[in-house]
Design a protein around this motif. Structure first.
Motif, mmCIF file in Angstrom:
data_model
loop_
_atom_site.group_PDB
_atom_site.id
_atom_site.type_symbol
_atom_site.label_atom_id
_atom_site.label_comp_id
_atom_site.label_asym_id
_atom_site.label_seq_id
_atom_site.Cartn_x
_atom_site.Cartn_y
_atom_site.Cartn_z
ATOM 1 N N TRP A 334 43.673 31.701 29.481
ATOM 2 C CA TRP A 334 44.951 31.715 30.118
ATOM 3 C C TRP A 334 45.931 30.506 29.411
ATOM 4 C CZ3 TRP A 334 48.591 34.370 32.012
ATOM 5 C CH2 TRP A 334 49.763 33.783 32.513
ATOM 6 N N ASP A 364 41.851 36.493 30.827
ATOM 7 C CA ASP A 364 42.762 36.430 31.859
ATOM 8 C C ASP A 364 43.732 37.415 31.939
ATOM 9 O OD1 ASP A 364 44.710 34.916 33.886
ATOM 10 O OD2 ASP A 364 42.796 33.855 33.753
ATOM 11 N N ASP A 365 44.986 37.410 32.556
ATOM 12 C CA ASP A 365 46.237 38.289 32.790
ATOM 13 C C ASP A 365 46.595 38.826 31.410
ATOM 14 O OD1 ASP A 365 48.138 39.343 33.844
ATOM 15 O OD2 ASP A 365 49.140 37.708 34.700
ATOM 16 N N TRP A 409 40.164 39.214 34.365
ATOM 17 C CA TRP A 409 41.081 38.824 35.352
ATOM 18 C C TRP A 409 41.578 40.285 35.999
ATOM 19 C CZ3 TRP A 409 46.273 39.814 36.446
ATOM 20 C CH2 TRP A 409 47.023 38.935 37.082
ATOM 21 N N ARG A 441 56.938 36.081 42.194
ATOM 22 C CA ARG A 441 56.623 36.344 40.757
ATOM 23 C C ARG A 441 56.781 37.578 40.481
ATOM 24 N NH1 ARG A 441 50.976 35.569 37.520
ATOM 25 N NH2 ARG A 441 51.742 34.312 35.906
ATOM 26 N N LYS A 474 37.599 37.369 37.514
ATOM 27 C CA LYS A 474 38.409 36.335 38.625
ATOM 28 C C LYS A 474 39.550 37.255 39.220
ATOM 29 C CE LYS A 474 41.761 32.801 37.379
ATOM 30 N NZ LYS A 474 42.376 32.214 36.167
ATOM 31 N N ASP A 476 42.807 37.326 41.418
ATOM 32 C CA ASP A 476 43.902 36.428 41.850
ATOM 33 C C ASP A 476 44.788 36.986 42.837
ATOM 34 O OD1 ASP A 476 45.638 34.285 41.341
ATOM 35 O OD2 ASP A 476 45.610 34.630 39.246
ATOM 36 N N ASN A 478 48.774 36.117 43.904
ATOM 37 C CA ASN A 478 49.970 35.298 43.210
ATOM 38 C C ASN A 478 50.817 35.059 43.989
ATOM 39 O OD1 ASN A 478 49.061 33.646 40.930
ATOM 40 N ND2 ASN A 478 48.439 35.479 39.735
ATOM 41 N N CYS A 524 40.951 32.922 43.325
ATOM 42 C CA CYS A 524 41.975 32.366 42.782
ATOM 43 C C CYS A 524 43.247 33.042 43.619
ATOM 44 C CB CYS A 524 42.255 32.982 41.201
ATOM 45 S SG CYS A 524 43.576 31.913 40.649
ATOM 46 N N GLY A 526 46.914 31.704 42.612
ATOM 47 C CA GLY A 526 47.919 30.851 41.791
ATOM 48 C C GLY A 526 47.298 29.474 42.135
ATOM 49 N N GLY A 527 45.811 29.536 41.519
ATOM 50 C CA GLY A 527 45.152 28.146 41.642
ATOM 51 C C GLY A 527 44.572 28.306 43.093
ATOM 52 N N TRP A 543 38.964 29.135 41.811
ATOM 53 C CA TRP A 543 39.784 28.067 40.856
ATOM 54 C C TRP A 543 40.696 27.401 42.097
ATOM 55 C CZ3 TRP A 543 40.053 26.212 36.801
ATOM 56 C CH2 TRP A 543 41.029 25.802 36.098
ATOM 57 N N ASP A 546 46.067 25.723 39.746
ATOM 58 C CA ASP A 546 46.422 25.717 38.490
ATOM 59 C C ASP A 546 46.890 24.449 37.818
ATOM 60 O OD1 ASP A 546 46.193 28.327 38.323
ATOM 61 O OD2 ASP A 546 48.301 28.604 39.014
HETATM 62 C C1 GLA Z 1 47.787 32.468 38.381
HETATM 63 C C2 GLA Z 1 46.400 31.872 37.974
HETATM 64 C C3 GLA Z 1 45.952 31.553 36.749
HETATM 65 C C4 GLA Z 1 46.346 32.590 35.799
HETATM 66 C C5 GLA Z 1 47.452 33.215 36.057
HETATM 67 C C6 GLA Z 1 47.714 34.683 35.322
HETATM 68 O O1 GLA Z 1 48.443 31.485 38.445
HETATM 69 O O2 GLA Z 1 46.044 30.792 38.966
HETATM 70 O O3 GLA Z 1 44.911 30.885 36.652
HETATM 71 O O4 GLA Z 1 45.457 33.464 35.859
HETATM 72 O O5 GLA Z 1 47.886 33.616 37.569
HETATM 73 O O6 GLA Z 1 49.129 35.135 35.651
#
Ligand code: GLA
Length: 724
Positions: A334, A364-365, A409, A441, A474, A476, A478, A524, A526-527, A543, A546
């Motif tokens: 990421w 990741d994303d 992810w 977001r 992972k 997420d 967000n 996860c 956003g952290g 996680w 962030d």
């Molecule tokens: C969140 C996660 C990050 C990453 C981004 C991807 O913010 O916490 O680690 O995976 O999304 O968009």
């Protein structure tokens, strides 16, 4: 049996290795709480719950046996004389909300019953004993079952409640907390973990004022801002000494942890689903089961409390096969690439990282749908073959060809309005007909209470997991929930949507793990926005934030360690200047701080200098060398991050090994650094890696004395092994 009922005193005694919890049935059938704290023998404790009668403004119960407004109630109810925070409020079919529950029956048995459809601690018949109490409301015919499970090895009590409608009419639950705990008057402080994105779980301690103090979420998730945890500690309690009561809630949605101190100074603590935006309708014969709340008591301060949570959650909440298995050391792309990658770039990162000793590449994303930025694609869980040429199967095979594992992810719960899924199913997200939706977001939240939505997500994920070789995902989340309404629920059930969402999330996680039992899932949001005990049931690691800046992480990981075990705290080394703070800290410090968690890398290794690559090799060697003591040892927080310095140590359970880490946050000229170990065996001899041999009592009472000054953000470790 560690739970007993003594008819002579009409009292229940719940014992753990070092604690006792006592309550009794009074002459009116009320359940009255007597005692919770250090272990005591089974004597008549009813004297301890006596309270002076009050004025006519604190009415007596109709049978004259109780003043509900001042008595320590084992499970407080609404509308019949107890004006303090109530754990239970039921609106019956005639529209009133007065409830009065009296003891009916009890059961004590070995083992712990399963909580269907929700995460909870578990234990065998050897490890746990359970008490079930049924209390009934004679007017509404509501039946309330209180569950208490004690653990043979841990000073913890798991509690939850079931409410059954045994009447012939419908009834509505308006509040139903999972636990109610009464503590006697004293000099009490409350500790809790607050934060926001990038600054999760900061520790705060305050004197508890009279009235209600509430630590809560109504975001649809436990959230970044407050964690479902509070500790009530005596004003004199320190990290290592004094009364500490920890209350942790195994739930990922809207929660509430309240303390209420009444005029006399007695404290009530209730923990459960946040009643704001909550309601649940029960037709005749239906039941509602609350999530589980865990109470811990330690006479060894906050540190003692944390060590109980760590072991309980690692061994009896996280699940096999991963709870105690060594996790693959990963690199995540990421911060290395953001959305700007293709399969070749990812393969090259994996190759270089693998040569340094990294064991898994996590993509990741950005690998799916039209996802080239954060405004489109969520919901379209199909590989973008323009970026990943040849598809995910091929990429995963190439990475496995390097001898590495592969992780991916997902953000299953979300949908971008710019996506094929939204075009096809605009009603699949939570929304209120006619009301424009808030965006977080650039995305909306899918309605996970719907079975068709769960099925779609399961099918997409299952297909990718079957098609490619994927050992880890992972997961997420967000944004938080707004416009909470479901297109499928009738008007009288819309109040159930927040809880139904969470149950849908649990169902999806469970189904995925059933289909892929060896899958390692990392949570996860956003952290660490949903870093709560319920998530640990599905995601043995999370996680943490962030914010990957090592100095920021000191606060974040310190707060997180109040409740959560090191095995759950996902922590990576990233580049400098740090992407969140622009701070520059030495590679060694970044490694030392990340070692206090699952450990990994969050960068593009192909852009690293040779010097940094050598540092990575050395860090990975240390990761393996110290893995057991860090992940399975007892944590002692030696110096909290205080703007100057921070230190902690791990001690193996048999006390044969210890690892201390010290970080200098701010340097001073000619400044010594002194820190004492804790948790060693006084009588054992320990040797550090420089060859100094000293007794445990010297390492603990004198400690270490570094006379060479340290620069800002530098760190050192001291590793001790027993000399036999
Ligand atoms: C969140 C996660 C990050 C990453 C981004 C991807 O913010 O916490 O680690 O995976 O999304 O968009």
């Amino acid at each position: 049996m560690s739970i007993k009922y003594f008819d002579e005193f009409k009292s229940f005694y719940l014992h753990t290795p070092n604690t006792s919890y006592v309550f009794h049935i009074n002459d009116g059938g009320f359940l009255i709480h007597d005692y919770y704290g250090k272990k005591i023998p089974e004597c008549d404790m009813r004297f301890y719950s006596a309270r002076p009668g009050r004025s006519s403004f604190s009415p007596r119960s109709a049978d004259g046996t109780t003043t509900p407004d001042s008595a320590p109630m084992e499970y407080s109810v609404n509308g019949t004389g107890d004006y303090r925070a109530s754990a239970l409020q039921i609106r019956e079919f005639r529209g009133n909300a007065s409830t009065d529950i009296r003891f009916d029956s009890y059961k004590i048995y070995a083992g712990k019953p399963e909580l269907k459809g929700q995460p909870a601690t578990y234990g065998t018949e050897e490890e746990t004993t359970t008490l079930e109490i049924v209390a009934k409301d004679a007017v509404t015919n509501a039946e309330v079952t209180l569950y208490y499970t004690v653990f043979e090895n841990y000073d913890a009590i798991a509690r939850r409640v079931k409410v059954t409608n045994a009447s012939e009419h419908g009834m509505d639950l308006e509040r139903v907390y999972s636990s109610c705990t009464e503590l006697p008057k004293g000099n009490w402080d409350i500790c809790h973990l607050y934060g926001m994105w990038g600054r999760e779980r900061k520790f705060e301690r305050n004197h508890i004022p009279r009235g209600i103090t509430a630590i809560e979420s109504k975001r649809g998730a436990s959230g970044h801002h407050h964690n479902p945890f509070i500790a009530i500690v005596d004003g004199s309690t320190t990290e290592e000494i004094g009364d500490a009561y920890g209350f942790s809630f195994i739930y990922s949605g809207n929660f509430s942890a309240q303390t209420e101190i009444d005029t006399d100074g007695d404290v009530r603590v209730i923990v459960g689903i946040n009643p704001t935006d909550f309601g649940w309708h029960l037709d005749p014969g239906e039941s509602f089961e609350t999530p589980e709340a865990v109470s811990v008591y330690s006479a060894e301060g906050l540190g003692g409390m944390s060590r109980i949570f760590h072991k309980l959650y690692r061994n009896n909440l996280c699940r096999d096969p991963w709870k105690n298995a060594k996790r693959p050391l990963l690199i995540n792309n990421w911060e290395g690439t953001y959305f700007n990658f293709d399969e070749e770039k990812i393969f090259n990162i994996a190759k270089e990282a693998g040569e340094l000793g990294v064991e898994m590449l996590v993509l990741d994303d950005g690998w799916f749908g039209s996802r080239n930025g954060d405004n489109s694609g969520l919901g379209d869980w199909f590989v973008n073959e323009e970026k990943i040429k040849g598809g995910m199967k091929l990429l995963s095979e190439r990475i496995h060809g390097l001898g590495m594992k592969f992780g991916l992810w997902f953000e299953p719960e979300m949908i971008n309005p710019i996506s094929n899924l939204y075009d096809a199913h605009p009603d699949w997200c939570l929304h209120v007909e006619g009301r424009p939706m808030c965006k977080g977001r650039n995305q909306y939240v899918l309605d996970l209470s719907r079975k068709d939505v769960q099925d779609y997500l399961f099918d997409c994920m299952d297909k990718i997991l079957k098609d490619a070789q994927i050992e880890y995902i992972k997961w997420d989340f967000n944004r938080n929930i707004t416009e909470a309404a479901s297109a499928l629920l009738s008007a009288d059930k819309q109040k159930e949507i927040f809880h139904r969402y969470v149950l849908g999330l649990y169902a999806l996680c469970e189904r995925l793990l059933e289909a892929h039992p060896d899958l390692l899932m990392e949570g996860c949001s956003g952290g660490g926005g949903r870093f709560d005990p319920a998530m640990l049931y599905y995601f043995p690691q999370y996680w943490t934030s962030d914010d990957t800046d090592a100095i920021e992480r000191l606060d974040i990981q310190y707060g997180t360690s109040m409740v959560y075990p090191t095995t759950a705290i996902s922590s990576h080394v990233s580049v400098c200047p740090n992407h969140q703070t622009e701070r520059i800290s030495p590679m060694q410090t970044r490694g030392d701080v990340a070692l206090a968690g699952t450990f990994g890398y969050e960068l593009d290794v192909t852009k690293m200098s040779d010097e940094d690559k050598e540092a990575v090799k050395a860090q990975i060697a240390e990761y393996h060398k110290y893995y057991d003591v860090i992940h399975f040892g007892d944590l002692y927080r030696l110096i909290p991050p205080n703007g100057e310095e921070c230190a902690w140590c791990y001690v193996s359970e048999d006390k044969s090994e210890a690892l201390l880490t010290f970080v200098c946050i701010r340097c001073h000229p000619q400044f010594r650094r002194c820190v004492k170990f804790r948790g060693l065996d006084e009588n054992k001899l320990y040797k550090d890696d420089e060859g100094n041999v000293r007794p445990g009592s010297v390492w603990m009472n004198a400690g270490i004395n570094r006379t060479n000054g340290m620069k800002d953000f530098t760190s050192f470790k001291v590793h001790l092994t027993e000399v036999k």
